[in-house]
Design a protein around this motif. Structure first.
Motif, PDB file in Angstrom:
ATOM      1  N   PHE A 101      23.114  53.070  41.999  1.00  0.00           N
ATOM      2  CA  PHE A 101      24.421  52.424  41.970  1.00  0.00           C
ATOM      3  C   PHE A 101      24.927  52.009  43.355  1.00  0.00           C
ATOM      4  O   PHE A 101      25.612  50.999  43.477  1.00  0.00           O
ATOM      5  CB  PHE A 101      25.445  53.364  41.316  1.00  0.00           C
ATOM      6  N   TYR A 102      24.614  52.803  44.370  1.00  0.00           N
ATOM      7  CA  TYR A 102      25.110  52.450  45.706  1.00  0.00           C
ATOM      8  C   TYR A 102      24.231  53.077  46.787  1.00  0.00           C
ATOM      9  O   TYR A 102      23.464  54.014  46.529  1.00  0.00           O
ATOM     10  CB  TYR A 102      26.576  52.864  45.883  1.00  0.00           C
ATOM     11  N   ALA A 103      24.368  52.524  47.983  1.00  0.00           N
ATOM     12  CA  ALA A 103      23.595  53.003  49.134  1.00  0.00           C
ATOM     13  C   ALA A 103      24.543  53.637  50.148  1.00  0.00           C
ATOM     14  O   ALA A 103      25.679  53.193  50.322  1.00  0.00           O
ATOM     15  CB  ALA A 103      22.834  51.851  49.783  1.00  0.00           C
ATOM     16  N   VAL A 104      24.053  54.683  50.805  1.00  0.00           N
ATOM     17  CA  VAL A 104      24.814  55.332  51.875  1.00  0.00           C
ATOM     18  C   VAL A 104      24.044  55.204  53.184  1.00  0.00           C
ATOM     19  O   VAL A 104      22.848  54.893  53.199  1.00  0.00           O
ATOM     20  CB  VAL A 104      25.082  56.820  51.562  1.00  0.00           C
ATOM     21  N   HIS A 105      24.734  55.450  54.290  1.00  0.00           N
ATOM     22  CA  HIS A 105      24.092  55.436  55.600  1.00  0.00           C
ATOM     23  C   HIS A 105      23.033  56.542  55.637  1.00  0.00           C
ATOM     24  O   HIS A 105      23.275  57.659  55.170  1.00  0.00           O
ATOM     25  CB  HIS A 105      25.152  55.663  56.685  1.00  0.00           C
ATOM     26  N   PRO A 106      21.845  56.278  56.192  1.00  0.00           N
ATOM     27  CA  PRO A 106      20.765  57.276  56.155  1.00  0.00           C
ATOM     28  C   PRO A 106      21.066  58.562  56.923  1.00  0.00           C
ATOM     29  O   PRO A 106      20.492  59.607  56.610  1.00  0.00           O
ATOM     30  CB  PRO A 106      19.577  56.530  56.766  1.00  0.00           C
ATOM     31  N   ARG A 107      21.955  58.498  57.912  1.00  0.00           N
ATOM     32  CA  ARG A 107      22.303  59.714  58.655  1.00  0.00           C
ATOM     33  C   ARG A 107      23.737  60.167  58.361  1.00  0.00           C
ATOM     34  O   ARG A 107      23.974  61.351  58.179  1.00  0.00           O
ATOM     35  CB  ARG A 107      22.115  59.487  60.160  1.00  0.00           C
ATOM     36  N   ARG A 108      24.665  59.245  58.345  1.00  0.00           N
ATOM     37  CA  ARG A 108      26.049  59.575  58.003  1.00  0.00           C
ATOM     38  C   ARG A 108      26.214  59.353  56.505  1.00  0.00           C
ATOM     39  O   ARG A 108      26.736  58.341  56.062  1.00  0.00           O
ATOM     40  CB  ARG A 108      27.006  58.705  58.816  1.00  0.00           C
ATOM     41  N   ASN A 109      25.794  60.336  55.741  1.00  0.00           N
ATOM     42  CA  ASN A 109      25.670  60.152  54.295  1.00  0.00           C
ATOM     43  C   ASN A 109      26.996  59.953  53.570  1.00  0.00           C
ATOM     44  O   ASN A 109      27.007  59.550  52.395  1.00  0.00           O
ATOM     45  CB  ASN A 109      24.929  61.322  53.665  1.00  0.00           C
ATOM     46  N   ASP A 110      28.108  60.270  54.235  1.00  0.00           N
ATOM     47  CA  ASP A 110      29.402  60.040  53.587  1.00  0.00           C
ATOM     48  C   ASP A 110      29.862  58.595  53.716  1.00  0.00           C
ATOM     49  O   ASP A 110      30.866  58.218  53.105  1.00  0.00           O
ATOM     50  CB  ASP A 110      30.461  60.964  54.180  1.00  0.00           C
ATOM     51  N   ARG A 111      29.112  57.776  54.469  1.00  0.00           N
ATOM     52  CA  ARG A 111      29.488  56.377  54.683  1.00  0.00           C
ATOM     53  C   ARG A 111      28.898  55.502  53.580  1.00  0.00           C
ATOM     54  O   ARG A 111      27.684  55.434  53.420  1.00  0.00           O
ATOM     55  CB  ARG A 111      29.003  55.881  56.046  1.00  0.00           C
ATOM     56  N   SER A 168      25.212  48.278  44.386  1.00  0.00           N
ATOM     57  CA  SER A 168      24.094  47.523  43.831  1.00  0.00           C
ATOM     58  C   SER A 168      24.614  46.497  42.809  1.00  0.00           C
ATOM     59  O   SER A 168      25.781  46.533  42.395  1.00  0.00           O
ATOM     60  CB  SER A 168      23.108  48.463  43.154  1.00  0.00           C
ATOM     61  N   LYS A 169      23.735  45.611  42.380  1.00  0.00           N
ATOM     62  CA  LYS A 169      24.100  44.658  41.337  1.00  0.00           C
ATOM     63  C   LYS A 169      24.492  45.389  40.060  1.00  0.00           C
ATOM     64  O   LYS A 169      25.420  44.980  39.344  1.00  0.00           O
ATOM     65  CB  LYS A 169      22.934  43.712  41.062  1.00  0.00           C
ATOM     66  N   LEU A 170      23.793  46.476  39.780  1.00  0.00           N
ATOM     67  CA  LEU A 170      24.112  47.277  38.598  1.00  0.00           C
ATOM     68  C   LEU A 170      25.531  47.827  38.696  1.00  0.00           C
ATOM     69  O   LEU A 170      26.305  47.758  37.729  1.00  0.00           O
ATOM     70  CB  LEU A 170      23.111  48.423  38.461  1.00  0.00           C
ATOM     71  N   MET A 171      25.876  48.368  39.854  1.00  0.00           N
ATOM     72  CA  MET A 171      27.209  48.926  40.070  1.00  0.00           C
ATOM     73  C   MET A 171      28.283  47.848  39.896  1.00  0.00           C
ATOM     74  O   MET A 171      29.273  48.049  39.196  1.00  0.00           O
ATOM     75  CB  MET A 171      27.285  49.522  41.477  1.00  0.00           C
ATOM     76  N   ARG A 172      28.065  46.693  40.485  1.00  0.00           N
ATOM     77  CA  ARG A 172      29.062  45.619  40.406  1.00  0.00           C
ATOM     78  C   ARG A 172      29.174  45.063  38.990  1.00  0.00           C
ATOM     79  O   ARG A 172      30.249  44.641  38.569  1.00  0.00           O
ATOM     80  CB  ARG A 172      28.721  44.512  41.398  1.00  0.00           C
ATOM     81  N   SER A 173      28.070  45.071  38.248  1.00  0.00           N
ATOM     82  CA  SER A 173      28.127  44.566  36.875  1.00  0.00           C
ATOM     83  C   SER A 173      28.883  45.512  35.955  1.00  0.00           C
ATOM     84  O   SER A 173      29.497  45.084  34.965  1.00  0.00           O
ATOM     85  CB  SER A 173      26.709  44.340  36.348  1.00  0.00           C
ATOM     86  N   ILE A 174      28.842  46.808  36.238  1.00  0.00           N
ATOM     87  CA  ILE A 174      29.540  47.792  35.411  1.00  0.00           C
ATOM     88  C   ILE A 174      31.022  47.877  35.782  1.00  0.00           C
ATOM     89  O   ILE A 174      31.890  47.877  34.912  1.00  0.00           O
ATOM     90  CB  ILE A 174      28.865  49.170  35.536  1.00  0.00           C
ATOM     91  N   PHE A 175      31.283  47.929  37.090  1.00  0.00           N
ATOM     92  CA  PHE A 175      32.666  48.035  37.566  1.00  0.00           C
ATOM     93  C   PHE A 175      33.118  46.664  38.072  1.00  0.00           C
ATOM     94  O   PHE A 175      33.320  46.450  39.269  1.00  0.00           O
ATOM     95  CB  PHE A 175      32.751  49.083  38.678  1.00  0.00           C
ATOM     96  N   ARG A 176      33.307  45.744  37.141  1.00  0.00           N
ATOM     97  CA  ARG A 176      33.573  44.347  37.491  1.00  0.00           C
ATOM     98  C   ARG A 176      34.917  44.153  38.189  1.00  0.00           C
ATOM     99  O   ARG A 176      35.088  43.209  38.969  1.00  0.00           O
ATOM    100  CB  ARG A 176      33.530  43.474  36.226  1.00  0.00           C
TER     101      ARG A 176
END
Length: 273
Positions: free
Chosen positions: A109-119, A124-132
């Protein structure tokens, strides 16, 4: 250029690196030669605002160095992307791995920063299609984003939660396979005062007993720590922070919580040795 001014009340965390790692861990730096215990986890292991976090207190009780590999706001991704940490467990007597929540890691659904994981980086397209109806450009942090989704789209948030749980299980199993030797899971219950609890729920966020039970065959021990009412209600007593940091300090475990964690781990650590 960004910088932090912590103020006169702040601690010196003696930030240090191990090997070729890009991550700055809490010091003072410990030698990885000889006998030691590895402590792996997020903000609660790092021990921000606390002069003696639980790895330091456990070290005092054991008389054996405990290397603090805690990293602020870390999810599983930090340690999956940093081989230096898992390699350090090769020589450790055993490793204590704090269970972190499921919100701070990349997933379908979404990507986070590889080191600052709270960022929060992107949906993703899937996330945007669900939460329009959600404008994801407004979010910089995973917690803010998920809190908004939970309030405005509770039914869809339930589906997202299930995805996060599945991704967490897969990632956690992969991490445990990489950590060498004997392993102890630290399951820290809610440590905040009820007046300052997170709207998303108790930490570790979205993690259930059934999920942890499924991990038990991969570890030697699971230590559950439910901080006492006294520890939870101690506020910022004994914590060190700058003038503008009190709201952040209220969301972190204080010295009494760290002491209770070390006390719970100590007998297990003695058995492991």
């Amino acid at each position: 250029m960004a910088f932090e001014y912590a103020g006169a009340g702040a601690l010196d965390y003696y930030p240090c690196r191990y090997g070729k790692s890009k991550l700055l861990f809490r010091g003072p730096r410990r030698s990885l030669n000889g006998s030691y215990v590895a402590a792996i986890g997020g903000s609660e292991t790092y021990g921000k605002f606390v002069s003696e976090p639980w790895p330091a207190l456990l070290e005092q009780r054991m008389g054996l160095p405990v290397v603090n590999f805690g990293y602020m706001n870390a999810g599983i991704d930090v340690f999956m992307n940093e081989p230096q940490v898992t390699q350090a467990t090769d020589a450790a007597q055993f490793s204590v791995i704090q269970l972190t929540g499921a919100q701070n890691m990349s997933n379908r659904f979404y990507a986070v920063h590889p080191r600052r994981n709270d960022r929060f980086l992107r949906a993703s397209k899937l996330m945007r299609s669900i939460f329009r109806d959600i404008d994801f450009t407004e979010f910089n942090f995973t917690r803010h984003m998920l809190t908004t989704l939970k309030v405005h789209e509770p039914a869809k948030f339930a589906a997202l939660s299930e995805e996060l749980r599945q991704a967490w299980m897969q990632r956690m199993q992969a991490l445990l396979e990489r950590v060498a030797g004997r392993k102890v899971l630290l399951w820290l219950g809610e440590y905040r005062d009820p007046d300052h609890c997170d709207p998303l729920g108790a930490e570790p966020f979205l993690i259930t007993r059934a999920m942890i039970d499924a991990l038990r065959p991969m570890v030697d021990e699971v230590v559950r720590v439910d901080p006492s009412v006294t520890a939870r209600s101690s506020g910022t007593t004994g914590m060190h922070f700058g003038q503008m940091e009190e709201p952040s300090a209220l969301m972190m475990p204080g010295p009494m919580v760290h002491a209770e964690i070390a006390e719970a781990l100590a007998p297990v650590a003695r058995r492991m040795l």
